[in-house]
Enzyme design. Sequence first.
Site, short mmCIF file in Angstrom:
data_model
loop_
_atom_site.label_atom_id
_atom_site.label_comp_id
_atom_site.label_asym_id
_atom_site.label_seq_id
_atom_site.Cartn_x
_atom_site.Cartn_y
_atom_site.Cartn_z
N PHE A 71 0.81 -1.23 0.00
CA PHE A 71 0.00 0.00 0.00
C PHE A 71 0.84 1.27 0.00
O PHE A 71 0.38 2.31 -0.45
CB PHE A 71 -1.00 0.01 1.16
N CYS A 74 1.30 3.09 -3.43
CA CYS A 74 0.18 3.69 -4.17
C CYS A 74 -0.68 4.62 -3.31
O CYS A 74 -1.55 5.31 -3.83
CB CYS A 74 -0.68 2.60 -4.79
N HIS A 75 -0.46 4.66 -2.02
CA HIS A 75 -1.31 5.45 -1.11
C HIS A 75 -0.40 6.29 -0.22
O HIS A 75 -0.06 5.85 0.88
CB HIS A 75 -2.17 4.51 -0.26
N PHE A 76 0.03 7.34 -0.58
CA PHE A 76 -0.10 8.11 -1.80
C PHE A 76 1.29 8.26 -2.41
O PHE A 76 2.27 8.26 -1.68
CB PHE A 76 -0.67 9.49 -1.51
N VAL A 81 1.38 6.49 3.17
CA VAL A 81 0.74 6.27 4.47
C VAL A 81 -0.13 5.03 4.35
O VAL A 81 -0.75 4.79 3.31
CB VAL A 81 -0.07 7.52 4.90
#
Length: 176
Positions: A71, A74-76, A81
């Site tokens: 994650f 891609c986040h962010f 985070v």
Amino acid sequence: MNTCTPNIKPSYDYNDLLASGRGELFGSEGPQLPAPSMLMMDRITKITDKEGLFEKGYIEAELDINQDLPFFGCHFIGDPVMPGCLGLDAMWQLVGFYLGWVGGKGKGRALGVGEVKFTGQILPTAKKVIYRINMKRVINRKLVMGLADGEVEVDGRIIYTATDLKVGLFQDTTSF
């Protein structure tokens, strides 16, 4: 403790959690944890049916944080985070695991939460997340349902709290 349920232990390592995801830990009719990359813990360090804030059961689990967790890419982008919803899902995962641990049968589904508060974040520089679940009630009727309060701690600081986490075990999910 339900001694009729296979594989009852006071703690579980990563291989045990993977076995749960394959439906091998609590038998073919018991609830399963998700497989990676939706599995949000590396180990369950403690599980008991007597302790906790409400003396109805307690479960504690850990997730080791590193920048390679999927994650973070891609986040962010440029501001990595861990999504807060994944911490919430981890708490639901643990309530479902507890229901299997006490002998519940069926497919686990999150049913709701009373209140969630986010007061911090999990960054790729963090080391360890600890999830704590205090069971409030287990209903064992046609529908098996667990009700619990939980918290998420990162590196010694509580950053999420949730009240009235609800998970049900369903024999048939076609009409859910």
